[in-house]
Scaffold this active site. Structure first.
Site, PDB file in Angstrom:
ATOM      1  N   GLU A 181     -11.907   1.886   6.631  1.00 51.12           N
ATOM      2  CA  GLU A 181     -10.812   2.317   7.491  1.00 51.12           C
ATOM      3  C   GLU A 181     -10.921   3.831   7.683  1.00 51.12           C
ATOM      4  O   GLU A 181     -10.075   4.599   7.222  1.00 51.12           O
ATOM      5  CB  GLU A 181      -9.459   1.940   6.880  1.00 51.12           C
ATOM      6  CG  GLU A 181      -8.307   2.098   7.867  1.00 51.12           C
ATOM      7  CD  GLU A 181      -6.949   1.891   7.221  1.00 51.12           C
ATOM      8  OE1 GLU A 181      -6.157   1.108   7.759  1.00 51.12           O
ATOM      9  OE2 GLU A 181      -6.683   2.509   6.171  1.00 51.12           O
ATOM     10  N   GLU A 187       0.844  -1.195   0.000  1.00 46.84           N
ATOM     11  CA  GLU A 187       0.000   0.000   0.000  1.00 46.84           C
ATOM     12  C   GLU A 187       0.878   1.244   0.000  1.00 46.84           C
ATOM     13  O   GLU A 187       1.880   1.305   0.715  1.00 46.84           O
ATOM     14  CB  GLU A 187      -0.882   0.009   1.250  1.00 46.84           C
ATOM     15  CG  GLU A 187      -1.716   1.271   1.414  1.00 46.84           C
ATOM     16  CD  GLU A 187      -2.342   1.388   2.797  1.00 46.84           C
ATOM     17  OE1 GLU A 187      -3.571   1.442   2.877  1.00 46.84           O
ATOM     18  OE2 GLU A 187      -1.575   1.424   3.797  1.00 46.84           O
TER      19      GLU A 187
END
Length: 278
Positions: A259, A162
């Protein structure tokens, strides 16, 4: 106890009538409750999957029992990281002087992922210390990512890379989502994939929908939050209908991790799943 398994058809939150599957990140959602109570809270709100960054302070059998009791599946965990303020606060993967810490973390993450039935582990890239040149940190990250993917052979676990934005993660080793994707392509191992975090991409680069489309063959997991406050979809600047429509058009069958930091209590802010999940 065997980790619970759900078919894709059973996996999406009941609030959203589309084929998109949302999972609750229990580090960020339902924080008004103690950690172990968040599993039941997520299930009550229609989630069928959960993710959270660090399971390592908990016994895996206890976590597995909470998943079973709530009828949830584990979607993702992170590799271990250091305490806030330490060199490993964002992970150890890019730190040349911490290869042993990195490898021990990979072994521990695989143990937990296997025990919990989690298909994904976020391989935390780490922040480059000032005394380490970027090219050296980057080369170490690539080598460590390849090593981690090799360790996952014979499992059902995939490590995910990521890119994070520099505002929230100063010094993070990756500059862009394309850079993360280039490592996945270079390593060329089925146990390594791309995590597309919409929030980080928007803060750093923008042009989210075009990037999802271009990188879609490598994307294994998506995470969402709305800038500038990193709160629920609809609270900020992103056109979420376009983002979700693109994922549906591309027939994305993976999970979408929520998230984000709710503006108020988690449950009261979940109306966005009705609004955008059609």
């Amino acid at each position: 106890m065997t980790p619970p398994q759900l078919s894709p058809a059973d996996g999406f939150a009941t609030r959203g009538p589309s084929s998109l599957r949302f999972d609750a990140n229990l580090k960020w959602l339902f924080t008004e409750l103690p950690f172990e109570e968040r599993f039941d809270a997520a299930a009550r709100e229609g989630f069928r999957g959960v993710e959270y960054s660090s399971p390592y302070d908990h016994n895996p059998n206890r976590l597995l029992a909470r998943l079973h009791d709530a009828g949830l599946v584990q979607v993702l965990i992170n590799t271990p990281s250091g305490a806030p303020g330490t060199v490993g606060r964002s992970g150890y993967a890019c730190l040349p002087d911490h290869v042993d810490d990195f490898r021990e973390g990979i072994r521990r993450a695989l143990e937990y992922a296997t025990a919990l039935g989690s298909p994904y582990i976020h391989l935390m890239g780490g922040a480059r210390p000032d005394h380490v040149r970027w090219d050296r940190a980057y080369a170490q990250f690539v080598a460590n990512a390849a090593w981690a993917a090799e360790q996952a052979a014979g499992t059902d676990v995939t490590f995910l890379l990521e890119a994070q934005n520099r505002r929230d993660a100063p010094g993070f080793v990756l500059d862009s989502i394309e850079q993360a994707a280039s490592i996945v392509e270079a390593v060329n191992n089925p146990h390594l994939g791309l995590m597309f975090d919409v929030y980080h991409c928007q803060v750093t680069q923008g042009d989210v929908v075009t990037r999802i489309r271009a990188l879609f063959p490598l994307i294994r997991h998506v995470q969402i939050a709305d800038p500038p406050l990193r709160s629920e979809p609809g609270s900020g600047e992103i056109n979420w209908q376009n983002v979700f429509d693109e994922l549906i058009t591309l027939q994305y069958s993976g999970w979408i991790g929520c998230e984000y930091r709710p503006l108020n209590e988690t449950a009261t802010g979940l109306s966005w799943m009705k609004q955008y999940g059609s």
